[in-house]
Design a protein around this motif. Sequence first.
Motif, PDB file in Angstrom:
ATOM      1  N   ALA A   1      56.258  18.079  14.253  1.00 45.46           N
ATOM      2  CA  ALA A   1      55.834  19.420  13.839  1.00 45.46           C
ATOM      3  C   ALA A   1      55.001  19.328  12.562  1.00 45.46           C
ATOM      4  O   ALA A   1      55.224  18.452  11.734  1.00 45.46           O
ATOM      5  CB  ALA A   1      57.036  20.315  13.603  1.00 45.46           C
ATOM      6  N   THR A   2      54.055  20.254  12.446  1.00 52.11           N
ATOM      7  CA  THR A   2      53.236  20.390  11.248  1.00 52.11           C
ATOM      8  C   THR A   2      53.126  21.868  10.922  1.00 52.11           C
ATOM      9  O   THR A   2      52.823  22.669  11.802  1.00 52.11           O
ATOM     10  CB  THR A   2      51.821  19.814  11.464  1.00 52.11           C
ATOM     11  OG1 THR A   2      51.918  18.439  11.817  1.00 52.11           O
ATOM     12  CG2 THR A   2      50.979  19.953  10.215  1.00 52.11           C
ATOM     13  N   VAL A   3      53.381  22.217   9.663  1.00 50.19           N
ATOM     14  CA  VAL A   3      53.256  23.608   9.224  1.00 50.19           C
ATOM     15  C   VAL A   3      52.359  23.621   7.990  1.00 50.19           C
ATOM     16  O   VAL A   3      52.687  23.017   6.972  1.00 50.19           O
ATOM     17  CB  VAL A   3      54.633  24.222   8.883  1.00 50.19           C
ATOM     18  CG1 VAL A   3      54.469  25.628   8.347  1.00 50.19           C
ATOM     19  CG2 VAL A   3      55.535  24.215  10.102  1.00 50.19           C
TER      20      VAL A   3
ATOM     21  N   VAL B   1      56.996  17.068   9.965  1.00 46.46           N
ATOM     22  CA  VAL B   1      58.349  16.692  10.360  1.00 46.46           C
ATOM     23  C   VAL B   1      58.253  15.508  11.319  1.00 46.46           C
ATOM     24  O   VAL B   1      57.512  15.552  12.300  1.00 46.46           O
ATOM     25  CB  VAL B   1      59.085  17.864  11.049  1.00 46.46           C
ATOM     26  CG1 VAL B   1      60.534  17.480  11.323  1.00 46.46           C
ATOM     27  CG2 VAL B   1      59.018  19.128  10.204  1.00 46.46           C
ATOM     28  N   TYR B   2      59.021  14.457  11.003  1.00 48.03           N
ATOM     29  CA  TYR B   2      59.040  13.243  11.809  1.00 48.03           C
ATOM     30  C   TYR B   2      60.427  13.026  12.380  1.00 48.03           C
ATOM     31  O   TYR B   2      61.429  13.302  11.721  1.00 48.03           O
ATOM     32  CB  TYR B   2      58.660  12.025  10.956  1.00 48.03           C
ATOM     33  CG  TYR B   2      57.279  12.128  10.342  1.00 48.03           C
ATOM     34  CD1 TYR B   2      56.163  11.692  11.042  1.00 48.03           C
ATOM     35  CD2 TYR B   2      57.102  12.668   9.073  1.00 48.03           C
ATOM     36  CE1 TYR B   2      54.896  11.780  10.488  1.00 48.03           C
ATOM     37  CE2 TYR B   2      55.831  12.762   8.509  1.00 48.03           C
ATOM     38  CZ  TYR B   2      54.739  12.317   9.220  1.00 48.03           C
ATOM     39  OH  TYR B   2      53.491  12.418   8.668  1.00 48.03           O
ATOM     40  N   ASP B   3      60.487  12.479  13.592  1.00 45.23           N
ATOM     41  CA  ASP B   3      61.782  12.138  14.172  1.00 45.23           C
ATOM     42  C   ASP B   3      62.209  10.759  13.671  1.00 45.23           C
ATOM     43  O   ASP B   3      61.507  10.133  12.873  1.00 45.23           O
ATOM     44  CB  ASP B   3      61.755  12.223  15.705  1.00 45.23           C
ATOM     45  CG  ASP B   3      60.830  11.206  16.364  1.00 45.23           C
ATOM     46  OD1 ASP B   3      60.296  10.297  15.680  1.00 45.23           O
ATOM     47  OD2 ASP B   3      60.640  11.314  17.587  1.00 45.23           O
ATOM     48  N   GLU B   4      63.343  10.293  14.134  1.00 44.56           N
ATOM     49  CA  GLU B   4      63.893   9.013  13.656  1.00 44.56           C
ATOM     50  C   GLU B   4      62.993   7.828  13.988  1.00 44.56           C
ATOM     51  O   GLU B   4      62.989   6.831  13.275  1.00 44.56           O
ATOM     52  CB  GLU B   4      65.282   8.787  14.259  1.00 44.56           C
ATOM     53  CG  GLU B   4      66.322   9.725  13.688  1.00 44.56           C
ATOM     54  CD  GLU B   4      67.685   9.558  14.317  1.00 44.56           C
ATOM     55  OE1 GLU B   4      68.663   9.405  13.551  1.00 44.56           O
ATOM     56  OE2 GLU B   4      67.780   9.592  15.566  1.00 44.56           O
ATOM     57  N   ALA B   5      62.217   7.932  15.053  1.00 45.97           N
ATOM     58  CA  ALA B   5      61.319   6.853  15.456  1.00 45.97           C
ATOM     59  C   ALA B   5      59.990   6.894  14.703  1.00 45.97           C
ATOM     60  O   ALA B   5      59.155   6.013  14.866  1.00 45.97           O
ATOM     61  CB  ALA B   5      61.067   6.922  16.959  1.00 45.97           C
ATOM     62  N   GLY B   6      59.781   7.921  13.881  1.00 42.27           N
ATOM     63  CA  GLY B   6      58.547   8.033  13.118  1.00 42.27           C
ATOM     64  C   GLY B   6      57.465   8.847  13.794  1.00 42.27           C
ATOM     65  O   GLY B   6      56.334   8.880  13.319  1.00 42.27           O
TER      66      GLY B   6
ATOM     67  N   ALA C   1      62.806  21.599  14.890  1.00 44.79           N
ATOM     68  CA  ALA C   1      62.093  21.088  13.718  1.00 44.79           C
ATOM     69  C   ALA C   1      61.057  22.066  13.187  1.00 44.79           C
ATOM     70  O   ALA C   1      61.007  22.327  11.984  1.00 44.79           O
ATOM     71  CB  ALA C   1      61.441  19.747  14.050  1.00 44.79           C
ATOM     72  N   SER C   2      60.222  22.613  14.040  1.00 49.31           N
ATOM     73  CA  SER C   2      59.172  23.523  13.581  1.00 49.31           C
ATOM     74  C   SER C   2      59.750  24.805  12.982  1.00 49.31           C
ATOM     75  O   SER C   2      59.352  25.194  11.873  1.00 49.31           O
ATOM     76  CB  SER C   2      58.211  23.846  14.722  1.00 49.31           C
ATOM     77  OG  SER C   2      57.159  24.662  14.266  1.00 49.31           O
ATOM     78  N   PRO C   3      60.701  25.476  13.654  1.00 46.69           N
ATOM     79  CA  PRO C   3      61.285  26.673  13.029  1.00 46.69           C
ATOM     80  C   PRO C   3      61.955  26.379  11.685  1.00 46.69           C
ATOM     81  O   PRO C   3      61.882  27.177  10.756  1.00 46.69           O
ATOM     82  CB  PRO C   3      62.307  27.164  14.056  1.00 46.69           C
ATOM     83  CG  PRO C   3      61.848  26.607  15.352  1.00 46.69           C
ATOM     84  CD  PRO C   3      61.185  25.313  15.018  1.00 46.69           C
ATOM     85  N   ARG C   4      62.578  25.217  11.560  1.00 46.03           N
ATOM     86  CA  ARG C   4      63.239  24.856  10.300  1.00 46.03           C
ATOM     87  C   ARG C   4      62.198  24.597   9.213  1.00 46.03           C
ATOM     88  O   ARG C   4      62.383  25.001   8.056  1.00 46.03           O
ATOM     89  CB  ARG C   4      64.126  23.627  10.508  1.00 46.03           C
ATOM     90  CG  ARG C   4      64.911  23.222   9.297  1.00 46.03           C
ATOM     91  CD  ARG C   4      65.948  24.268   8.953  1.00 46.03           C
ATOM     92  NE  ARG C   4      66.766  23.779   7.863  1.00 46.03           N
ATOM     93  CZ  ARG C   4      67.164  24.525   6.853  1.00 46.03           C
ATOM     94  NH1 ARG C   4      66.884  25.798   6.820  1.00 46.03           N
ATOM     95  NH2 ARG C   4      67.873  24.000   5.890  1.00 46.03           N
TER      96      ARG C   4
END
Length: 96
Positions: A63-65, A54-59, A27-30
């Motif tokens: 990641a934060t950029v 960036v959040y996963d399916e559970a919320g 997630a972070s690299p993307r």
Amino acid sequence: MPKFRFETTASGQTTAFEEELASADMASPRAIEKARAAIVEDPGSEQSGSITRVYDEAGYLVATVNFSDLLPVNPDAASDGISDAPIEEPGVMRSG
């Protein structure tokens, strides 16, 4: 594959999209890749305050950029102004 939600806030507007990734580690690299692409695509726009979460399916926030994370600490380090240094993972935090 799990889905992740990418939310980018810039100039008071939020854009979001979902993408399937193999794991949360991607997630972070993307997010960094997408942020760099946005800078290259429109270098004249005001992006200094932009942030991508960036959040996963559970919320959960995975990641934060920040825009500032992409800039080199030493101005002579990169000729294009975009750092290639890896961003340290912020850890997993529960979203608000």
